[in-house]
Design an enzyme around this catalytic site. Structure first.
Site, PDB file in Angstrom:
ATOM      1  N   ARG A 307       7.496   7.142 -11.631  1.00 49.59           N
ATOM      2  CA  ARG A 307       8.486   7.017 -10.548  1.00 49.59           C
ATOM      3  C   ARG A 307       9.718   6.260 -11.033  1.00 49.59           C
ATOM      4  O   ARG A 307      10.843   6.573 -10.626  1.00 49.59           O
ATOM      5  CB  ARG A 307       7.877   6.347  -9.308  1.00 49.59           C
ATOM      6  CG  ARG A 307       8.836   6.284  -8.134  1.00 49.59           C
ATOM      7  CD  ARG A 307       8.154   5.823  -6.854  1.00 49.59           C
ATOM      8  NE  ARG A 307       7.364   6.873  -6.238  1.00 49.59           N
ATOM      9  CZ  ARG A 307       7.833   7.752  -5.345  1.00 49.59           C
ATOM     10  NH1 ARG A 307       9.098   7.697  -4.957  1.00 49.59           N
ATOM     11  NH2 ARG A 307       7.050   8.667  -4.829  1.00 49.59           N
ATOM     12  N   ARG A 339       5.812  -1.944  -3.167  1.00 52.42           N
ATOM     13  CA  ARG A 339       6.933  -1.327  -2.452  1.00 52.42           C
ATOM     14  C   ARG A 339       8.059  -0.870  -3.400  1.00 52.42           C
ATOM     15  O   ARG A 339       8.760  -1.698  -3.970  1.00 52.42           O
ATOM     16  CB  ARG A 339       7.463  -2.316  -1.428  1.00 52.42           C
ATOM     17  CG  ARG A 339       8.118  -1.683  -0.229  1.00 52.42           C
ATOM     18  CD  ARG A 339       8.386  -2.741   0.814  1.00 52.42           C
ATOM     19  NE  ARG A 339       8.757  -2.160   2.097  1.00 52.42           N
ATOM     20  CZ  ARG A 339       8.877  -2.877   3.211  1.00 52.42           C
ATOM     21  NH1 ARG A 339       8.641  -4.171   3.209  1.00 52.42           N
ATOM     22  NH2 ARG A 339       9.213  -2.307   4.344  1.00 52.42           N
ATOM     23  N   GLU A 721       9.621   2.259   2.004  1.00 53.95           N
ATOM     24  CA  GLU A 721      10.031   1.605   0.763  1.00 53.95           C
ATOM     25  C   GLU A 721      11.547   1.579   0.499  1.00 53.95           C
ATOM     26  O   GLU A 721      12.062   0.611  -0.058  1.00 53.95           O
ATOM     27  CB  GLU A 721       9.341   2.297  -0.432  1.00 53.95           C
ATOM     28  CG  GLU A 721       7.842   2.116  -0.443  1.00 53.95           C
ATOM     29  CD  GLU A 721       7.166   3.086  -1.411  1.00 53.95           C
ATOM     30  OE1 GLU A 721       7.075   4.280  -1.089  1.00 53.95           O
ATOM     31  OE2 GLU A 721       6.775   2.646  -2.503  1.00 53.95           O
TER      32      GLU A 721
HETATM   33  N1  MTE Z   1       5.586  -2.838   6.205  1.00 49.01           N
HETATM   34  C1  MTE Z   1       4.744  -3.808   6.564  1.00 49.01           C
HETATM   35  N2  MTE Z   1       4.993  -4.499   7.702  1.00 49.01           N
HETATM   36  N3  MTE Z   1       3.645  -4.137   5.809  1.00 49.01           N
HETATM   37  C2  MTE Z   1       3.370  -3.468   4.632  1.00 49.01           C
HETATM   38  O1  MTE Z   1       2.376  -3.771   3.968  1.00 49.01           O
HETATM   39  N4  MTE Z   1       4.077  -1.713   3.061  1.00 49.01           N
HETATM   40  C3  MTE Z   1       5.206  -0.923   2.556  1.00 49.01           C
HETATM   41  C4  MTE Z   1       5.929  -0.215   3.689  1.00 49.01           C
HETATM   42  N5  MTE Z   1       6.212  -1.144   4.750  1.00 49.01           N
HETATM   43  C5  MTE Z   1       4.267  -2.437   4.215  1.00 49.01           C
HETATM   44  C6  MTE Z   1       5.360  -2.133   5.065  1.00 49.01           C
HETATM   45  C7  MTE Z   1       4.816   0.086   1.570  1.00 49.01           C
HETATM   46  S1  MTE Z   1       4.596  -0.393  -0.035  1.00 49.01           S
HETATM   47  C8  MTE Z   1       4.659   1.401   1.906  1.00 49.01           C
HETATM   48  S2  MTE Z   1       4.308   2.569   0.737  1.00 49.01           S
HETATM   49  C9  MTE Z   1       4.795   1.857   3.292  1.00 49.01           C
HETATM   50  O2  MTE Z   1       5.074   0.797   4.179  1.00 49.01           O
HETATM   51  C10 MTE Z   1       3.488   2.540   3.691  1.00 49.01           C
HETATM   52  O3  MTE Z   1       3.476   2.920   5.008  1.00 49.01           O
HETATM   53  P1  MTE Z   1       4.168   4.267   5.549  1.00 49.01           P
HETATM   54  O4  MTE Z   1       3.895   5.336   4.544  1.00 49.01           O
HETATM   55  O5  MTE Z   1       3.508   4.492   6.837  1.00 49.01           O
HETATM   56  O6  MTE Z   1       5.630   3.957   5.650  1.00 49.01           O
HETATM   57  N1  HPA Z   2       3.672   6.132  -4.754  1.00 49.32           N
HETATM   58  C1  HPA Z   2       2.743   5.268  -4.312  1.00 49.32           C
HETATM   59  N2  HPA Z   2       1.502   5.276  -4.704  1.00 49.32           N
HETATM   60  C2  HPA Z   2       1.125   6.207  -5.589  1.00 49.32           C
HETATM   61  C3  HPA Z   2       2.029   7.133  -6.100  1.00 49.32           C
HETATM   62  C4  HPA Z   2       3.371   7.113  -5.656  1.00 49.32           C
HETATM   63  O1  HPA Z   2       4.239   7.903  -6.071  1.00 49.32           O
HETATM   64  N3  HPA Z   2       1.357   7.919  -6.965  1.00 49.32           N
HETATM   65  C5  HPA Z   2       0.103   7.455  -6.979  1.00 49.32           C
HETATM   66  N4  HPA Z   2      -0.049   6.432  -6.153  1.00 49.32           N
HETATM   67 MO1  MOS Z   3       3.578   1.521  -1.283  1.00 49.36          MO
HETATM   68  S1  MOS Z   3       3.982   0.617  -3.097  1.00 49.36           S
HETATM   69  O1  MOS Z   3       3.563   3.128  -2.048  1.00 49.36           O
HETATM   70  O2  MOS Z   3       1.933   1.119  -1.127  1.00 49.36           O
END
Ligand code: MTE
Ligand code: HPA
Ligand code: MOS
Length: 792
Positions: A307, A339, A721
């Site tokens: 990524r 994230r 993210e």
């Molecule tokens: N927001 C909160 N409040 N807590 C979290 O742990 N994780 C982040 C983001 N926002 C997170 C967050 C990360 S790393 C990701 S990948 C996404 O939320 C995952 O949730 P979603 O795919 O439903 O957005």
């Molecule tokens: N994002 C987050 N988590 C993952 C990914 C990605 O692209 N690929 C494998 N695990």
């Molecule tokens: Mo988020 S780093 O893809 O859990």
């Protein structure tokens, strides 16, 4: 259409009534678990002796590698032992599990386990790993064009190096799991995991059980941020191993200090780059070599590198580009998802290149950005995905105007000339974040939608609620699809019993894919309910199933094809649900979704890697105290394209929170290890996350109206993210402040590329301000950049 309802757990959170794993009341006979971990970065295990611990009253068991059925796990490469076997490879690696009936007995028991080590030489930095050719996986390359030729033909070139450190996830709820013995060999594990399916599988393998005998439940997480995508699973397996050994419930909850020492962080990166451009700052070529610190085991580091490579372009079209990445194997905790998942490192690199090009050409960095931005005719990435529905030019233009960029640039120039000891910096950067897992098979989800006889609905998906609001969004989507109030829909705890073979809730696609699966199910339920409604509409009430199905006094209504007309014919939803059940029409469904159109080939580094991009821009203004190196963020203006949000309030929460989390990464969050690679900054007193006073003094967030994201459900865009990457503007603004102070002076400092690692801590800002003052002062891992200047 939908309302910005509060987060489903908002009320219970503020009342302290939301149940997290460790809030579950103890079961009779439940054991508490603790871990015996390695104090060495690398060592041979000579002997492990648990007899002293077992002699302590209350200690129930001491488990070592010999007690694990299948002692290997890993999300991509199965290279990591659950319990160290023969050797330890990082400080904090688990050697033994102790379980006891009381906290006191547990503490004494953990201390009483005697492990004899023979220390071995360790690899403790990226440089050392490169020198020793200690790598994980193969080198990955994404390339377009002839880079050497383009460099040779470029009127001007620059090269530089960038050091990016890791960061701790600092979720409020630490890693936690409770395992419960069930019928026969079965185990139910409640885990603070982003990936219940993988946790289920790791538990099953560890205990020698089939997946059928393990259920993993995740009700909600007190934050995860990627830190619980892979690394929650071994914690659950430790608890389950104790349950398997003792037949008792077992609870393992790490303290913040243990959690920080044991678990992996954001991968540190070292990046070396070269670029070629013309006198106007138009980029011709970028060539970069990225090295990440993967730590002792593979974990997710190779995917994170992938990524990173796919985000080295960010918002900018670079005609010739070659980015190469290698993951280094070192003797620190295995680093993991955080994230942004590699994206932030690629973006930091290209944004710093842009700043360097601006300095070298004397152009404003915003002009360089706008000139190089993806635009019609220049809209194909280095991995050959077309940037469709591209809003970047519009975002740049609108934010430049609305934040009064030009006027403030002038004002800052004047202010800095008058008061250089309070140097202000300004920078406007962008984000173009690819939404999808880069591994195709992970882009799928399933959902179970049950409509009940009273017309209320339970939805279960593989999505894990970690604060981001995925459950609230899914409830809104299902309610909208069924034309019922959102209060009628309850999203149930995530459990592998209901939703199996799921991907982690990660890559920001939680709502996109699980929401789509739930819609798939809801749509089919609606079609069947409507079909019956159309028939009921023609029948007298006395012949409705609720009146006569009990005694069988009328024939059952044949509902042939689901109707194209999706109306309920005015019949209240609950009434219609009841009629369906009485008429033996199922109002429960299972939905599945697979993201269409993905074609990224990892071998060639080409293809459509992402379903769409979430884009945004942010302008940050900072003030640097040039005597202390302290930084204040004076103002942030942020503009994003989030499509047509399901719940704007939740998305704004993601934007504010993600940005501030990113600010911590680029400014104050500094992981400090001792010479033996033991983490010293393992608590809030030594590891500085942003607090309320660090948030920007003025913080304005806006979104544009974009109806164009036809690639995703309801025209929405993921927000989990992407906003974090906009905090890179804070770092480039600090860099800008440093550059403006330097250019006031007369030394050659003014012409050198500003060397400012991430995080730009106060000390590093001072170093960047006066590199000469620190000449000869030892500083590990930071290599000064070189300025090549004009080509001769
Ligand atoms: N927001 C909160 N409040 N807590 C979290 O742990 N994780 C982040 C983001 N926002 C997170 C967050 C990360 S790393 C990701 S990948 C996404 O939320 C995952 O949730 P979603 O795919 O439903 O957005
Ligand atoms: N994002 C987050 N988590 C993952 C990914 C990605 O692209 N690929 C494998 N695990
Ligand atoms: Mo988020 S780093 O893809 O859990």
């Amino acid at each position: 259409m939908t309302r910005d309802t509060p987060h489903e757990s908002a009320r219970s959170h503020v009342r302290g009534r939301s149940e997290f794993v460790d809030d579950r009341p103890p079961l009779r006979g439940e054991l508490l678990c603790g871990l015996v971990v390695s104090p060495h970065a690398r060592a041979r295990i000579v002997a492990v002796d648990g007899t002293g611990a077992l002699a302590i009253p209350g200690v129930a068991c001491v488990l070592t590698a010999a007690d694990v059925h299948h002692n290997r796990w890993g999300p991509i490469i199965e290279d990591q032992p659950l319990l160290a076997d023969g050797e330890v490879h990082y400080v904090g690696e688990t050697v033994a599990i102790v379980a006891a009936a009381s906290r006191d007995a547990l503490v004494r028991g953990v201390r009483a386990v005697v492990v004899e080590y023979e220390a071995l030489p360790a690899i403790l930095s990226i440089d050392a790993a490169v020198a020793a050719a200690s790598f994980i996986g193969v080198e990955r390359t994404i390339a377009r064009g002839d880079v050497e030729d383009a460099l040779a033909r470029s009127p001007r070139t620059l090269q530089g190096r960038l050091t990016i450190d890791g960061a701790d996830h600092f979720y409020l709820e630490n890693q936690a799991a409770i395992a419960y013995p069930c019928d026969g060999p079965q185990i139910e594990v409640h885990s603070s995991t982003q990936h219940p399916t993988e946790t289920q599988h790791v538990v099953a393998h560890a205990c020698g059980l089939g997946a059928r005998d393990v259920v993993c439940v995740a009700r909600r997480l007190g934050g995860a941020f990627g830190g619980k995508e892979s690394q929650a699973s071994p914690i659950a397996a430790y608890a389950a191993l104790v349950t398997k050994a003792t037949g008792r419930a077992a609870r393992l909850v790490l303290s913040k200090d243990q959690d920080m020492i044991i678990t992996g962080k954001r991968n540190p990166f070292q990046i070396g780059w070269r670029c070629g451009f013309d006198d106007d700052g138009m980029l011709r070529v970028v060539d970069a070599q990225l090295h990440s610190d993967g730590g002792a085991y593979a974990d997710l580091s190779t995917a994170i590198m992938e990524r990173a490579l796919a985000h080295c372009d960010n918002a900018y079209f670079v005609p010739a580009m070659r980015v190469r990445g290698r993951v280094c194997r070192t003797n620190v905790h295995p680093h993991t998802a955080f994230r942004g998942f590699g994206g932030p490192k690629g973006v930091a690199m290209i944004e710093s290149i842009i700043e360097a090009v601006a300095d070298a050409t004397g152009r404003d960095s915003l002009d360089v950005r706008r000139a190089n931005c993806y635009r019609p005719g220049h809209d194909t990435t280095h991995y050959e995905q077309v940037v469709e529905n591209n809003c970047l030019p519009e975002l740049f233009e609108r934010l430049e105007a609305s934040c009064e960029y030009r006027a403030r640039r002038e004002e800052i120039r004047r202010a800095n000339a008058q008061r250089p000891e309070r140097a202000r910096g300004l920078s406007l950067t962008a984000v173009k974040f690819g939404i999808s897992f880069t591994t195709r098979f992970m882009n799928q989800a399933n959902a179970l939608v049950n409509v009940h006889a009273d017309g209320s609905v339970q939805v279960s998906t593989g999505a894990v609620e970690m604060g981001q609001g995925v459950n609230t969004r899914i409830a809104a989507l299902v309610a909208e699809e069924l034309s019922i109030p959102q209060e009628s829909v309850r999203v149930m705890p995530t459990s592998t019993e209901k939703n199996a073979n799921t991907a982690p809730t990660a890559a920001s696609v939680g709502t996109d894919v699980n929401g789509a699966a739930a819609l798939d199910a809801a749509r089919r339920i609606r079609a069947r309910m409507s079909a019956l409604a159309v028939r009921l509409n023609d029948l007298p009430r006395e012949q409705w199933p609720s009146k006569c199905a009990g005694v069988g006094s009328a024939p059952e209504i044949e509902v042939a094809a689901p109707s194209a007309d999706l109306s309920y014919c005015g019949i209240p939803f609950a009434k219609l649900a009841f009629e369906c059940i009485r008429n033996r029409v199922s109002i429960c469904e299972y939905g599945h979704f697979r993201t269409p159109g993905l074609s990224f080939n990892k071998l060639t580094g080409r293809g459509r890697a992402f379903r769409y991009f979430t884009q945004g821009v942010a302008c940050s203004e900072v003030e640097v105290d040039t005597l202390t190196g302290e930084v204040k963020v004076r103002r942030v203006d942020l503009l994003m394209d989030i499509g047509q949000p399901i719940n704007r309030a939740l998305d704004l929460g993601q934007i504010y929170g993600g940005f501030v989390q990113g600010m911590g990464w680029v400014t104050t969050e500094h992981l400090v290890y001792d010479s033996g690679a033991k983490l010293l900054s393992h608590s809030p007193s030594t590891y500085k996350i942003p607090n309320i006073q660090d948030t920007p003094r003025r913080f304005r967030v806006d979104t544009i109206d974009n109806n164009g994201n036809t690639a995703n459900l309801r025209g929405t865009k993921a927000t989990g993210e992407p906003p974090l990457l906009l905090a890179i503007s804070v770092w480039t603004a600090i860099r800008d402040a440093v550059q403006s102070v330097r250019s006031l002076g007369d030394g050659d400092g003014a012409s050198a590329i500003v060397d400012l690692p991430i995080p730009a801590t106060a000390e590093r800002v001072l170093r960047a301000l006066s590199p000469d003052a620190f000449w000869g002062v030892e500083h590990s891992g930071e290599v000064p950049s070189r300025h090549l200047g004009k080509k001769r």
